[in-house]
Design a protein around this motif. Sequence first.
Motif, PDB file in Angstrom:
ATOM      1  N   PRO A  18     -33.206  -8.486  25.871  1.00 58.52           N
ATOM      2  CA  PRO A  18     -33.520  -9.510  24.942  1.00 58.52           C
ATOM      3  C   PRO A  18     -32.388 -10.779  25.021  1.00 58.52           C
ATOM      4  O   PRO A  18     -31.149 -10.495  25.025  1.00 58.52           O
ATOM      5  CB  PRO A  18     -33.694  -9.037  23.755  1.00 58.52           C
ATOM      6  CG  PRO A  18     -33.873  -7.570  23.989  1.00 58.52           C
ATOM      7  CD  PRO A  18     -33.048  -7.274  25.267  1.00 58.52           C
ATOM      8  N   TRP A  22     -34.067 -14.326  12.445  1.00 54.39           N
ATOM      9  CA  TRP A  22     -33.663 -13.480  13.540  1.00 54.39           C
ATOM     10  C   TRP A  22     -31.950 -12.918  12.902  1.00 54.39           C
ATOM     11  O   TRP A  22     -31.209 -13.567  12.557  1.00 54.39           O
ATOM     12  CB  TRP A  22     -33.328 -14.304  14.747  1.00 54.39           C
ATOM     13  CG  TRP A  22     -34.581 -14.613  15.438  1.00 54.39           C
ATOM     14  CD1 TRP A  22     -35.381 -15.488  15.302  1.00 54.39           C
ATOM     15  CD2 TRP A  22     -35.165 -13.557  16.297  1.00 54.39           C
ATOM     16  NE1 TRP A  22     -36.480 -15.569  16.046  1.00 54.39           N
ATOM     17  CE2 TRP A  22     -36.722 -14.437  16.459  1.00 54.39           C
ATOM     18  CE3 TRP A  22     -35.225 -12.352  16.648  1.00 54.39           C
ATOM     19  CZ2 TRP A  22     -37.623 -13.719  17.334  1.00 54.39           C
ATOM     20  CZ3 TRP A  22     -36.170 -11.550  17.467  1.00 54.39           C
ATOM     21  CH2 TRP A  22     -37.343 -12.404  17.703  1.00 54.39           C
ATOM     22  N   VAL A  27     -37.121 -19.900  34.704  1.00 54.80           N
ATOM     23  CA  VAL A  27     -37.038 -20.417  33.307  1.00 54.80           C
ATOM     24  C   VAL A  27     -36.363 -21.990  33.271  1.00 54.80           C
ATOM     25  O   VAL A  27     -36.693 -22.751  32.738  1.00 54.80           O
ATOM     26  CB  VAL A  27     -36.212 -19.469  32.412  1.00 54.80           C
ATOM     27  CG1 VAL A  27     -35.865 -20.117  31.010  1.00 54.80           C
ATOM     28  CG2 VAL A  27     -36.767 -17.986  32.306  1.00 54.80           C
ATOM     29  N   TYR A  32     -27.167 -12.282  26.428  1.00 57.02           N
ATOM     30  CA  TYR A  32     -28.072 -11.414  26.610  1.00 57.02           C
ATOM     31  C   TYR A  32     -27.573  -9.972  25.939  1.00 57.02           C
ATOM     32  O   TYR A  32     -26.352  -9.691  26.215  1.00 57.02           O
ATOM     33  CB  TYR A  32     -28.351 -11.242  27.919  1.00 57.02           C
ATOM     34  CG  TYR A  32     -29.370 -12.227  28.878  1.00 57.02           C
ATOM     35  CD1 TYR A  32     -30.714 -12.498  28.547  1.00 57.02           C
ATOM     36  CD2 TYR A  32     -28.573 -13.112  29.608  1.00 57.02           C
ATOM     37  CE1 TYR A  32     -31.171 -13.562  29.298  1.00 57.02           C
ATOM     38  CE2 TYR A  32     -29.073 -14.150  30.281  1.00 57.02           C
ATOM     39  CZ  TYR A  32     -30.419 -14.399  30.205  1.00 57.02           C
ATOM     40  OH  TYR A  32     -31.104 -15.500  30.650  1.00 57.02           O
ATOM     41  N   THR A  78     -26.745 -18.561  28.126  1.00 60.57           N
ATOM     42  CA  THR A  78     -27.364 -17.673  27.519  1.00 60.57           C
ATOM     43  C   THR A  78     -26.538 -16.332  27.292  1.00 60.57           C
ATOM     44  O   THR A  78     -25.783 -15.812  28.105  1.00 60.57           O
ATOM     45  CB  THR A  78     -28.695 -17.523  28.397  1.00 60.57           C
ATOM     46  OG1 THR A  78     -29.162 -18.517  28.632  1.00 60.57           O
ATOM     47  CG2 THR A  78     -29.634 -16.289  27.757  1.00 60.57           C
ATOM     48  N   ARG A 136     -36.666 -13.156  23.262  1.00 60.35           N
ATOM     49  CA  ARG A 136     -37.255 -13.002  24.448  1.00 60.35           C
ATOM     50  C   ARG A 136     -36.700 -12.223  25.700  1.00 60.35           C
ATOM     51  O   ARG A 136     -35.556 -12.172  25.950  1.00 60.35           O
ATOM     52  CB  ARG A 136     -37.642 -14.378  24.851  1.00 60.35           C
ATOM     53  CG  ARG A 136     -38.354 -14.323  26.184  1.00 60.35           C
ATOM     54  CD  ARG A 136     -38.871 -15.917  26.883  1.00 60.35           C
ATOM     55  NE  ARG A 136     -39.314 -16.719  25.841  1.00 60.35           N
ATOM     56  CZ  ARG A 136     -39.545 -18.179  26.351  1.00 60.35           C
ATOM     57  NH1 ARG A 136     -39.310 -18.599  27.449  1.00 60.35           N
ATOM     58  NH2 ARG A 136     -40.114 -18.718  25.286  1.00 60.35           N
ATOM     59  N   SER A 137     -37.450 -11.068  26.148  1.00 61.87           N
ATOM     60  CA  SER A 137     -36.930 -10.249  27.043  1.00 61.87           C
ATOM     61  C   SER A 137     -36.783 -10.829  28.403  1.00 61.87           C
ATOM     62  O   SER A 137     -37.444 -11.639  28.931  1.00 61.87           O
ATOM     63  CB  SER A 137     -37.933  -8.977  27.209  1.00 61.87           C
ATOM     64  OG  SER A 137     -37.430  -8.379  28.439  1.00 61.87           O
ATOM     65  N   ALA A 138     -35.542 -10.596  28.945  1.00 60.07           N
ATOM     66  CA  ALA A 138     -35.228 -11.108  30.188  1.00 60.07           C
ATOM     67  C   ALA A 138     -35.169 -10.007  31.196  1.00 60.07           C
ATOM     68  O   ALA A 138     -34.620 -10.142  32.447  1.00 60.07           O
ATOM     69  CB  ALA A 138     -33.826 -11.955  30.283  1.00 60.07           C
ATOM     70  N   PHE A 146     -35.938 -19.204  22.730  1.00 65.65           N
ATOM     71  CA  PHE A 146     -35.684 -18.172  23.418  1.00 65.65           C
ATOM     72  C   PHE A 146     -35.067 -16.802  22.902  1.00 65.65           C
ATOM     73  O   PHE A 146     -35.200 -16.007  23.350  1.00 65.65           O
ATOM     74  CB  PHE A 146     -34.624 -18.548  24.412  1.00 65.65           C
ATOM     75  CG  PHE A 146     -35.307 -19.407  25.694  1.00 65.65           C
ATOM     76  CD1 PHE A 146     -35.596 -18.579  26.854  1.00 65.65           C
ATOM     77  CD2 PHE A 146     -35.485 -20.823  25.738  1.00 65.65           C
ATOM     78  CE1 PHE A 146     -36.180 -19.575  27.820  1.00 65.65           C
ATOM     79  CE2 PHE A 146     -35.690 -21.514  26.508  1.00 65.65           C
ATOM     80  CZ  PHE A 146     -36.387 -20.937  27.807  1.00 65.65           C
TER      81      PHE A 146
END
Length: 605
Positions: free
Chosen positions: A204, A153, A244, A199, A197, A218-220, A215
């Motif tokens: 994402p 990534w 989550v 974002y 987290t 992953r889209s939020a 995670f």
Amino acid sequence: MGAFGVALILGINAMVGYDLLHQRDETLARAQEDGASMALVLERHATDSLSGVSKILAGVVEVLAVRTDSWDRGDTDVHALLRRQAALSPLIRAILVVSADGRLIHDTKTTEPAGIDLSDRDYLMAHRDGLVAGGADAVFVGIPVRGRTSGTWFISMSRRLDTSDGRFAGVVVAVIEPMAFRSFYQTLPLSGDAVITLYHADGPVIARFPDHDGFIGRSARHLPLFTTLLKEARTGTLSLDSAVDGPRRILSYRASDDMPLAVTVSASRDAVLAHWWSKAMVLAAVDLAGTLVLAAMTLALLREAERRERALADLQDGERALRDSQQRLIQDIAARHRIEAELIAAKQVSDAANRAKTQFLANMSHELRTPLNAVIGFAEALESGIFGQMSAKQTEYVGDIRKSGQHLLSLINDILDTTKIESGKYVLHQEDLAVGELIGECLRQMEPLAVEKGVTLTATLPISLPVLYADPRAVRQILLNLLSNAVKFTPPGGRILVEADRAARSLRLRVSDTGIGIPAMELEQVMEPFHQVDNSHTRRYAGTGLGLPLVKSLVELQDGRFVLSSVLGRGTTATVLFPPSRLRSRSDDLPTLKRAPGRTQTAPA
């Protein structure tokens, strides 16, 4: 009286209940404030980090715009320039230059860029199609994607490159390492089940702690953070149920004004209130016990009132006898006051004498150390031959002078440390210690003495000992004193075993020997300063009697516990226990390793 008792019980219960509710509200408010502060710090960290990368890209764009070799594929000078710029930020994994048609022109990873088509990458299309907010000079921050060749990534940050006439020529791309954010979050002093987290503004997940790998990317967009909260306010703290991370969580969030980023910090209400619940249970139990005691006392007082009425007549008859005894009581009190005054005066004299003794020992120790250091220094200089070659007998005598001086200096240092501890002036300089390395140093230091006496040193150490937070000098002095005693009182051919392991979550250091031992009745007395076991065996050995008392004091200064056990004629075991609060990790034991007499062997820490 009964009504008063009932009112008192109700009042106490009401006060306890109000105090518990007030503490609960304060705990939640403090958790919300801490979460908001943490979100602010993390948002500024992420924004500043990406802003730094943006400035690096701006500098690269300016340099490439004036170079004639910018579009020479794999040019070594451009490659060196890009590598220098990439090294300016720990976030940058690589810097790429991509042409308008998607060809890779430069890559800091290699001077021979791969022949891959990048025309479908969002960072190229955004600049090419004019979709970057802020105009042609703005930076574009992409969402997390996997590399086509590496499979890992990354996040892209890019700036536009133009031709001399202003047409789109390509982009400069910084490949950002998301794990850098996760590694930073891991170092933070988080409590309970806290979750951080980071974002992208499009939804994402860029980085997360814990469970980063599960995670990232992953889209939020479906979460309340993007559907409701960020639309209402750029920052805030509230309680909600997370699909989550679980129900009943305190969430603090903050969006960046400069970068397309948002940060959340959340913790469950149950974890935040765990300490409060424990305290509430204790207070409830205490309140219940107090209520029962007050009820019993109220009943007892009612019965006592009845008894007092019956006893009033008897008290009147005994009044005369009380007056007679009063005079005797006054005389007894006067005599007691005189005795107390004498005891106070005696204690003052004793305290003054003890302070004078401590000060005298400290002054004498300081005065003796200077000439002793000179004696030891000159002896070492003579031994080294700096003033000329000496005969064997002279060398032997000078060696005896040096050893005697070092022994006397060690005794004086013990006395000085003891006086510092007694006067409360011993200062601990604590840090994280590698226990295995420290034990190895002490064993190597004692090895020559063991070799000289013919004693076998054996060490049993785990593969990985925990990190100990303590004063390195004090711990080293503890081990050296215990090893020195063991070697001193162990006859030739004897054995000394040094062990380190975990016992009931504590770190246990143990030194065992097969020496002359200590009588059971003397075990407590040897813990007192200046005391030695007084028998024909121990009086053959020099010493002040400060070793074990000093060890005990140094261990207790560091929240530890010192235990001594011995069997006369069979040996002694000295155990030092450091509490779990001073440990940083766990360790696994290895089998005992042995070597020849006078040698040491330890398992790798």
